[in-house]
Design an enzyme around this catalytic site. Structure first.
Site, PDB file in Angstrom:
ATOM      1  CG  ASN A 162       1.061   2.681  11.676  1.00 28.76           C
ATOM      2  OD1 ASN A 162       0.934   2.278  10.511  1.00 28.76           O
ATOM      3  ND2 ASN A 162       0.899   1.919  12.729  1.00 28.76           N
ATOM      4  CB  SER A 188      -0.862   0.063   1.267  1.00 26.49           C
ATOM      5  OG  SER A 188      -1.575  -1.109   1.433  1.00 26.49           O
ATOM      6  CB  ALA A 197       1.908  -0.453   4.597  1.00 27.15           C
ATOM      7  CG  MET A 221      -3.157  -6.199   8.238  1.00 30.86           C
ATOM      8  SD  MET A 221      -4.624  -5.232   7.860  1.00 30.86           S
ATOM      9  CE  MET A 221      -4.665  -4.124   9.286  1.00 30.86           C
ATOM     10  CB  SER A 222       0.589  -8.170   3.219  1.00 31.95           C
ATOM     11  OG  SER A 222       1.496  -7.121   3.507  1.00 31.95           O
ATOM     12  CE1 TYR A 276      -7.617  -6.000   3.171  1.00 30.74           C
ATOM     13  CE2 TYR A 276      -5.524  -6.468   4.249  1.00 30.74           C
ATOM     14  CZ  TYR A 276      -6.285  -5.697   3.396  1.00 30.74           C
ATOM     15  OH  TYR A 276      -5.737  -4.630   2.758  1.00 30.74           O
ATOM     16  CD  GLU A 277      -7.805  -7.627  -1.284  1.00 32.40           C
ATOM     17  OE1 GLU A 277      -8.356  -7.325  -2.349  1.00 32.40           O
ATOM     18  OE2 GLU A 277      -6.586  -7.775  -1.161  1.00 32.40           O
ATOM     19  CG  HIS A 295      -4.072  -7.296   1.307  1.00 33.35           C
ATOM     20  ND1 HIS A 295      -4.338  -6.468   0.245  1.00 33.35           N
ATOM     21  CD2 HIS A 295      -2.975  -6.809   1.920  1.00 33.35           C
ATOM     22  CE1 HIS A 295      -3.424  -5.508   0.229  1.00 33.35           C
ATOM     23  NE2 HIS A 295      -2.583  -5.693   1.220  1.00 33.35           N
ATOM     24  CG  HIS A 305      -4.101  -2.111  -2.456  1.00 35.50           C
ATOM     25  ND1 HIS A 305      -2.831  -2.127  -1.958  1.00 35.50           N
ATOM     26  CD2 HIS A 305      -4.918  -2.077  -1.391  1.00 35.50           C
ATOM     27  CE1 HIS A 305      -2.894  -2.122  -0.631  1.00 35.50           C
ATOM     28  NE2 HIS A 305      -4.137  -2.076  -0.263  1.00 35.50           N
ATOM     29  CG  HIS A 309      -6.290   2.201   4.073  1.00 33.18           C
ATOM     30  ND1 HIS A 309      -5.274   1.279   3.911  1.00 33.18           N
ATOM     31  CD2 HIS A 309      -6.737   2.480   2.823  1.00 33.18           C
ATOM     32  CE1 HIS A 309      -5.108   1.019   2.620  1.00 33.18           C
ATOM     33  NE2 HIS A 309      -5.984   1.735   1.940  1.00 33.18           N
TER      34      HIS A 309
HETATM   35  N1  HPA Z   1      -0.929  -2.823  11.795  1.00 32.24           N
HETATM   36  C1  HPA Z   1      -1.210  -3.684  10.806  1.00 32.24           C
HETATM   37  N2  HPA Z   1      -1.020  -3.412   9.536  1.00 32.24           N
HETATM   38  C2  HPA Z   1      -0.507  -2.214   9.242  1.00 32.24           C
HETATM   39  C3  HPA Z   1      -0.185  -1.268  10.219  1.00 32.24           C
HETATM   40  C4  HPA Z   1      -0.408  -1.579  11.575  1.00 32.24           C
HETATM   41  O1  HPA Z   1      -0.144  -0.792  12.510  1.00 32.24           O
HETATM   42  N3  HPA Z   1       0.301  -0.172   9.568  1.00 32.24           N
HETATM   43  C5  HPA Z   1       0.287  -0.459   8.254  1.00 32.24           C
HETATM   44  N4  HPA Z   1      -0.211  -1.695   8.032  1.00 32.24           N
END
Ligand code: HPA
Length: 276
Positions: free
Chosen positions: A233, A29, A111, A209-210, A83-84, A81, A59, A245
């Site tokens: 972050n 991302s 990310a 998450m990937s 989660y999709e 992903h 994406h 996001h």
């Molecule tokens: N957690 C999970 N996935 C993420 C995060 C996070 O803090 N930041 C970017 N993708």
């Protein structure tokens, strides 16, 4: 339905019959600006080889063939992903296409949130190991021995020689770099503060998450892996800023500016290792 590997690869080969990539790159991302650096790109929508996509904001879904710093690459812009709700076969297919087109290595970016206070948004962490908190694994099910073995070692999954080279390149470019353990959650929810405290105790440095399903599939089919956590972050509960996001995409672009400098240099440096 996920198309077969042979169907997908022959559809792709129609676009570029004589193109032999050496390295695959999966862009996470907010990291898509690297794709803009590809010279003489041939962009193939995933749908053109029979793969339907989830369509998360940020994406776009294109497989791009071309050169980066003179090295032939296949770039996946827009990952799938788990989660999709897509099948793990679809996630696996993209990685196996990279291998089937002839690549020997793959750069997997994602990310991520940082669990280390001193590693903030806009920084990059070279992944040296992972903890898999996905409820399943893309290799569950019958094994295709033609692709890889039933039981796969994940020792040195994040190739230590690649990591050394990447760290050296970062040093030469004067870009501060970190290394650490990536913990994969299924998402799509961000973590709770209690989960982040627990993951710290377990030894995680970044969370996302990937990455992990793709690394597993890549090791199964024999691709050497460089894994990069693009820190967007501080993880939930570690800062007064909320994790969103949109923030992920914004800070993803900051890390992308660094990756645009480093990945082409890395490719040039590893290319001699990938012949033969
Ligand atoms: N957690 C999970 N996935 C993420 C995060 C996070 O803090 N930041 C970017 N993708």
């Amino acid at each position: 339905m996920t198309p077969s590997l042979d169907e997908a690869v022959s559809a792709i080969r129609k676009y570029a019959p004589n193109f032999n990539p050496k390295v695959g790159i999966i862009l996470g991302s907010g990291l898509s600006s690297l794709a803009e650096q590809i010279q003489n790109p041939i962009a193939i929508p995933y749908q053109a080889f029979g793969l339907s996509t989830g369509g998360v904001a940020g994406h776009a879904s294109l497989l791009i063939l071309g050169h980066l710093n003179g090295v032939p690459v296949v770039c996946l812009k827009g990952r799938l992903h788990m989660y999709e709700g897509v099948s793990s076969d679809s996630v696996a297919l993209l990685v196996r296409i990279v291998r089937q087109l002839g690549a020997k290595a793959i750069v997997i970016t994602g990310a991520s949130g940082s669990l280390r206070r001193e590693v903030g948004a806009g920084e990059i962490m070279v992944i040296n190991d992972h903890i898999n908190f996905h409820p399943s694994n893309p290799l569950v099910g019958p094994n295709n021995e033609a692709i890889g073995p039933r039981f796969v070692s994940l020792e040195n999954a994040y190739d230590s020689e690649f990591n050394e080279i990447f760290l050296r390149v970062a040093g030469q470019l004067g870009i501060p770099m970190h290394t650490g353990v990536y913990l994969a959650t299924l998402g799509p929810v961000f973590e709770t503060p209690a989960e982040i405290r627990a993951y710290k105790i377990l030894g995680a440095d970044a969370v996302g998450m990937s990455v992990v399903p793709e690394v597993i599939v890549a090791r199964h089919c024999g691709l050497r892996v460089l894994g990069l956590a693009a820190i967007t972050n501080l993880a939930v509960g570690m800062s007064t800023e909320h994790v969103t996001h949109e923030g992920t995409l914004h800070y993803g672009e900051l890390t992308a500016r660094k990756l645009v400098k480093m990945i082409p240099e890395f490719l040039k440096a590893v290319e001699p290792l990938l012949d033969g």
